[in-house]
Design an enzyme around this catalytic site. Sequence first.
Site, short mmCIF file in Angstrom:
data_model
loop_
_atom_site.label_atom_id
_atom_site.label_comp_id
_atom_site.label_asym_id
_atom_site.label_seq_id
_atom_site.Cartn_x
_atom_site.Cartn_y
_atom_site.Cartn_z
CB SER A 322 90.95 60.95 85.87
OG SER A 322 92.51 59.19 85.59
CG ASP A 333 96.82 72.06 76.29
OD1 ASP A 333 96.29 72.87 76.59
OD2 ASP A 333 98.00 71.39 76.77
CE LYS A 347 93.39 59.74 90.16
NZ LYS A 347 94.04 59.28 88.46
#
Length: 414
Positions: A322, A333, A347
């Site tokens: 999460s 990224d 998740k």
Amino acid sequence: MNQEQLNRREPGTDSGKKKSRFGVGVLVGIVIGAVLFIGIWGVGRMTVSVLRRGNFGTESTSKSDVEHKLDRLNALIEKYYLYEDEIDKDALVEGIYSGYAGALGDPYTEYYDEQETKELFESTNGEFSGIGASMSKLQGTDEITIINVYKDSPAEKAGLKAGDILYKVDGKETAGYELDTVVSWIKGEKGTSVVLSVLRDEKEVEVTAVRDTIEVQTVVYEMEEDQIGYIAVSEFDSVTYHQFEAALEDLEAQGMKGLVIDLRNNPGGNFETVTDMLKLLLPEGVIVSTKDKNGNVEEVTCDGTNEFDKPLAVLVNQYSASASEIFSGAVQDYGVGKIVGMTTYGKGVVQQLMDLGDGTCLKMTIAEYYTPNGRSINGKGVEPDVEVEYEYDENNPEADSQLEKALEVVKDQM
């Protein structure tokens, strides 16, 4: 939007020893007075009493059919059920609500009764009324050990010490009870007392602690060799941001040259907390975006004023979930650090807590989230840049192969 909390194990909170960061063989360690987390939930809260009434009828079953069938079930139970005197009618009603939410088949949508709702908000705020200690229970034993005592806490003031073996709470023996049950005996209203009986060096010691408001220590840190900082974040509660910020500032003051952030076993937590923490690290741009059932997209952005410019590694494993995946996905990224460990839980959906207006709530999945590059990690997880499994060494229990690799990755970038 103020979201998410996930699968909870509770790692130890001893900041001084590597073995407590990523312990093996412990059934569960839990902050005394806190709630044992065993589900996946959200921490945002939305009042829904103003919504129109939903229709739970179907094409083949009307609302009156449902009510009639419940009446028939109740009549049969009252007439034939053997243990009628033991029936808790309130529990039967609560069971209807729980079953209705559960029938959606979504593992993250769940109904919370009044007590569960109270405990849920207490836990996600990162503060609770207790004595300020943590404990663990070894598998296959009844032995509950105090593993950490918070500084200046009621537990410390009462004389409780790490290593004490808890065997009685207010005169009631702990043997045969689950850890969360024992915890429920210890927590209570601020200002009230609890008597704990412990074994210390084979001697019986009795202490009395006065419960108070305790802030959960969700962040521990220290400086490793080669001036590499280490910060472990056990969950993203409301209190976590300022603890993380303080750890960063202290390590910087000590001359930190690189950093490892340990999110292993971190189940997630508060959406705003994790995004605010990332604003202390990321360049300018999108941190995370969410998309709801109607295609509405919301973005959380960073202005880049605090971009971290030192070598960085983020440690994750299959239980990092999460909010931990929002954190690691964004770092990956933007390329501001390397992800080390194992592929995360996967998740990638957001929950919201819906206040039902009577002290209860419904936690419901409302959106999917995406990393800065538009990746959905739901059911996939974040794959590490450097994969390494945790290997337990019986001859050296304090060894941590994953942490050693993360430190190596940071050092190589220095």
